[in-house]
Scaffold this motif. Structure first.
Motif, PDB file in Angstrom:
ATOM      1  N   ILE A 326      26.912  14.785  33.789  1.00 16.43           N
ATOM      2  CA  ILE A 326      26.186  15.726  34.633  1.00 16.43           C
ATOM      3  C   ILE A 326      27.070  16.938  34.887  1.00 16.43           C
ATOM      4  N   ILE A 327      26.446  18.090  34.974  1.00 22.67           N
ATOM      5  CA  ILE A 327      27.147  19.310  35.345  1.00 22.67           C
ATOM      6  C   ILE A 327      26.259  20.061  36.323  1.00 22.67           C
ATOM      7  N   VAL A 328      26.843  20.569  37.420  1.00 18.65           N
ATOM      8  CA  VAL A 328      26.074  21.226  38.462  1.00 18.65           C
ATOM      9  C   VAL A 328      26.898  22.370  39.041  1.00 18.65           C
ATOM     10  N   GLY A 329      26.233  23.445  39.414  1.00 12.99           N
ATOM     11  CA  GLY A 329      26.948  24.582  39.980  1.00 12.99           C
ATOM     12  C   GLY A 329      26.021  25.520  40.724  1.00 12.99           C
ATOM     13  N   ILE A 330      26.578  26.270  41.649  1.00 15.00           N
ATOM     14  CA  ILE A 330      25.824  27.243  42.426  1.00 15.00           C
ATOM     15  C   ILE A 330      26.463  28.613  42.246  1.00 15.00           C
ATOM     16  N   THR A 331      25.636  29.598  41.934  1.00 14.94           N
ATOM     17  CA  THR A 331      26.097  30.967  41.699  1.00 14.94           C
ATOM     18  C   THR A 331      25.574  31.871  42.803  1.00 14.94           C
ATOM     19  N   GLN A 332      26.474  32.663  43.380  1.00 12.88           N
ATOM     20  CA  GLN A 332      26.115  33.595  44.441  1.00 12.88           C
ATOM     21  C   GLN A 332      26.365  35.028  43.955  1.00 12.88           C
ATOM     22  N   LYS A 333      25.327  35.839  44.015  1.00  8.99           N
ATOM     23  CA  LYS A 333      25.464  37.264  43.708  1.00  8.99           C
ATOM     24  C   LYS A 333      25.697  38.005  45.023  1.00  8.99           C
ATOM     25  N   PHE A 334      26.871  38.573  45.191  1.00 10.66           N
ATOM     26  CA  PHE A 334      27.220  39.237  46.442  1.00 10.66           C
ATOM     27  C   PHE A 334      26.647  40.648  46.516  1.00 10.66           C
ATOM     28  N   ASN A 335      26.702  41.357  45.400  1.00  8.41           N
ATOM     29  CA  ASN A 335      26.108  42.687  45.277  1.00  8.41           C
ATOM     30  C   ASN A 335      25.969  42.986  43.787  1.00  8.41           C
ATOM     31  N   GLU A 336      25.696  44.238  43.444  1.00  7.83           N
ATOM     32  CA  GLU A 336      25.480  44.587  42.040  1.00  7.83           C
ATOM     33  C   GLU A 336      26.746  44.448  41.195  1.00  7.83           C
ATOM     34  N   GLN A 337      27.912  44.408  41.846  1.00  8.09           N
ATOM     35  CA  GLN A 337      29.162  44.363  41.101  1.00  8.09           C
ATOM     36  C   GLN A 337      29.859  43.002  41.144  1.00  8.09           C
ATOM     37  N   SER A 377      31.876  43.593  37.871  1.00  9.61           N
ATOM     38  CA  SER A 377      31.348  44.562  36.905  1.00  9.61           C
ATOM     39  C   SER A 377      31.369  45.950  37.528  1.00  9.61           C
ATOM     40  N   PRO A 378      32.431  46.706  37.299  1.00  7.36           N
ATOM     41  CA  PRO A 378      32.511  48.040  37.909  1.00  7.36           C
ATOM     42  C   PRO A 378      31.446  48.986  37.382  1.00  7.36           C
ATOM     43  N   VAL A 379      31.113  48.871  36.109  1.00  6.00           N
ATOM     44  CA  VAL A 379      30.000  49.585  35.496  1.00  6.00           C
ATOM     45  C   VAL A 379      29.233  48.583  34.648  1.00  6.00           C
ATOM     46  N   LYS A 380      27.989  48.895  34.318  1.00 10.89           N
ATOM     47  CA  LYS A 380      27.091  47.913  33.735  1.00 10.89           C
ATOM     48  C   LYS A 380      27.622  47.237  32.469  1.00 10.89           C
ATOM     49  N   PRO A 381      28.197  47.958  31.492  1.00 15.32           N
ATOM     50  CA  PRO A 381      28.583  47.257  30.262  1.00 15.32           C
ATOM     51  C   PRO A 381      29.931  46.543  30.317  1.00 15.32           C
ATOM     52  N   VAL A 382      30.651  46.646  31.428  1.00 13.03           N
ATOM     53  CA  VAL A 382      32.006  46.097  31.504  1.00 13.03           C
ATOM     54  C   VAL A 382      32.075  45.034  32.594  1.00 13.03           C
ATOM     55  N   SER A 383      32.694  43.881  32.272  1.00 15.96           N
ATOM     56  CA  SER A 383      32.874  42.816  33.259  1.00 15.96           C
ATOM     57  C   SER A 383      34.263  42.214  33.132  1.00 15.96           C
ATOM     58  N   PHE A 384      34.780  41.759  34.275  1.00 15.23           N
ATOM     59  CA  PHE A 384      36.042  41.042  34.328  1.00 15.23           C
ATOM     60  C   PHE A 384      35.793  39.722  35.042  1.00 15.23           C
ATOM     61  N   GLY A 385      36.455  38.655  34.568  1.00 14.46           N
ATOM     62  CA  GLY A 385      36.274  37.349  35.185  1.00 14.46           C
ATOM     63  C   GLY A 385      37.602  36.666  35.448  1.00 14.46           C
ATOM     64  N   LEU A 386      37.677  35.948  36.549  1.00 14.29           N
ATOM     65  CA  LEU A 386      38.863  35.175  36.907  1.00 14.29           C
ATOM     66  C   LEU A 386      38.390  33.811  37.402  1.00 14.29           C
ATOM     67  N   GLU A 387      39.029  32.736  36.911  1.00 14.70           N
ATOM     68  CA  GLU A 387      38.549  31.393  37.202  1.00 14.70           C
ATOM     69  C   GLU A 387      39.706  30.404  37.335  1.00 14.70           C
ATOM     70  N   TYR A 388      39.588  29.527  38.317  1.00 13.28           N
ATOM     71  CA  TYR A 388      40.538  28.425  38.454  1.00 13.28           C
ATOM     72  C   TYR A 388      39.795  27.124  38.223  1.00 13.28           C
ATOM     73  N   THR A 389      40.385  26.241  37.408  1.00 11.31           N
ATOM     74  CA  THR A 389      39.777  24.943  37.155  1.00 11.31           C
ATOM     75  C   THR A 389      40.826  23.843  37.242  1.00 11.31           C
ATOM     76  N   MET A 390      40.385  22.687  37.709  1.00 13.54           N
ATOM     77  CA  MET A 390      41.233  21.506  37.711  1.00 13.54           C
ATOM     78  C   MET A 390      40.377  20.304  37.344  1.00 13.54           C
TER      79      MET A 390
END
Length: 419
Positions: A326-337, A377-390
């Motif tokens: 099983i895999i489960v997750g919740i995604t929150q959109k804070f604003n457009e960026q 996403s500072p502008v629409k075509p560009v995104s940066f991601g940072l993630e921690y996993t254990m």
């Protein structure tokens, strides 16, 4: 106003004055009106002359209609299909605190070092192999449209080019390679890691697929697929089915099934599996995703699973592996960026002494992982991601080093430009 027309006006005025003495007041008034009309005509002519002189001096640019502009941006093939180019440039990095082997920055929870084994601690791994290039084709055929897609990236062996998608679709039929009908990514929570986590299933297979739509909310998809299972000599393709249903405006579910023949040179068995996924928009900015699998006898569809079946020295199939995930997750959109996801994945194999007696390797009894990420996403075509996993790996057998568990800790980074 030119001198020629100024002289013409002066002559007309003198004529009016002269005729006024001779013909009376009425004729004078009539002539005055005619001179006024003549003055207006002369002014209009002078304005036209000025514009003409400007147009000659000014640089000339062709006038392009909207339709012409759009056609200039589109491409067409020799066969008459419209073509659209898309893709991305993607850079991935992973700082391995402890865990996965090799140089790949992506998830390897099934192979992390057990405690006491030589590990891969404190390593930075980077790649641009997930960079992607795709072409969409559309061509009219009779009263319908034939569409096709070719998409590649560089995640093949040694960062070689590999095919992600290559298919054509006509009406309700699809032929080619795309997401498996049994293991699509529709219900997997968002991750920075391109290979997702324990309990997830992302697989692309060569297939022939048919879709039947019962209503705007419900359809069923049936496919025959090549599962690309290296442990089995394929004689028949896998049969997969998927029922998609929009329960509410904010909730959809997908029920899936799979049956596949597994074959050695001496024996055959039947593998099967079921899956259930859901997506729920709790609010316009909050989304919950979950995906569940129960599979017996197959290791080709769901990531990180043990080998599907065990065989003896005569290549007779002794028994099959059976597991739940099983895999489960919740995604929150804070604003457009900004947006972020919290997720958890788990996989557990059944205890089966007969299978374990003949299966090779130190097989995994349980796998789990949890992760948290942020995307910007500072502008629409560009995104940066940072993630921690254990996460943790737990095996059936205790190795000589004396531990059945191994830990996985990583920080993932991603930068992507979509075009």
């Amino acid at each position: 106003m030119s001198a020629k027309f100024q002289l013409l006006l002066l002559s007309a005025a003198i004529a009016v004055s002269s005729m006024g003495h001779a013909n009376g007041d009425n004729e004078i008034e009539q002539l005055r009106q005619e001179v006024q009309q003549l003055r207006q005509l002369v002014q209009q002519y002078g304005e036209q002359q000025r514009l003409t002189q400007y147009q000659v001096a000014a640089p000339q640019h062709p006038v392009v209609s909207s339709a012409a502009k759009n056609s200039a941006l589109s491409l067409s093939t020799k066969g008459g299909a419209e073509l659209k180019l898309y893709g991305n440039v993607r850079a991935d990095g992973s700082y391995q605190i402890e865990g996965g082997p090799g140089s790949s920055p992506y998830n390897q929870i099934a192979n992390v070092a057990l405690e006491g084994e030589p590990g891969y601690k404190d390593r930075l791994k980077t790649t641009l192999a997930a960079t992607r290039l795709g072409l969409d084709f559309t061509a009219p055929v009779n009263d319908a449209k034939l569409t096709a897609k070719v998409e590649v990236d560089f995640l093949g062996a040694n960062d070689n080019l590999r095919i992600r998608h290559a298919y054509l679709s006509y009406n309700d039929w699809l032929v080619g390679q795309t997401w498996s009908n049994f293991a699509p990514p529709d219900y997997i929570p968002e991750t920075v890691d391109a290979m997702t986590y324990a309990g997830g299933a992302i697989k692309r297979t060569p297939q022939v697929r048919y879709t039947h739509k019962f209503s705007p909310e419900t359809n069923v998809v049936v496919a025959v697929e090549d599962p690309k299972d290296a442990s089995s000599t394929m004689r028949l393709p896998a049969l997969t089915t998927r029922l998609n249903h929009q329960v509410l405006d904010n909730m959809q579910v997908g029920l899936r099934g799979m049956v596949s023949e597994k074959r050695t040179d001496a024996d055959t068995t039947t593998a099967w599996g079921v899956g259930l996924g859901t997506k729920l928009d709790i609010t316009p900015s909050t989304t919950l995703k979950a995906d569940y699998y129960h599979v017996k006898g197959d290791s080709s569809f769901v990531l990180s699973s043990n080998q599907g079946f065990a065989q003896d020295n005569n290549k007779n199939i002794v028994d099959e592996n059976e597991f739940d995930s099983i895999i489960v997750g919740i995604t929150q959109k804070f604003n457009e960026q900004w947006r972020g996801t919290l997720g958890y994945g788990y996989m557990k194999a059944d205890d089966n002494d007969n299978y374990l007696r003949y299966a090779t390797g130190n097989l995994n009894k349980e796998l789990w992982q949890t992760w948290a990420n942020l995307f910007y996403s500072p502008v629409k075509p560009v995104s940066f991601g940072l993630e921690y996993t254990m996460g943790e790996r737990k095996t059936f057998e205790t190795p000589q080093q004396g531990s059945r568990t191994g830990d996985d800790q990583r920080v993932n980074m991603m930068a992507i430009y979509n075009f």
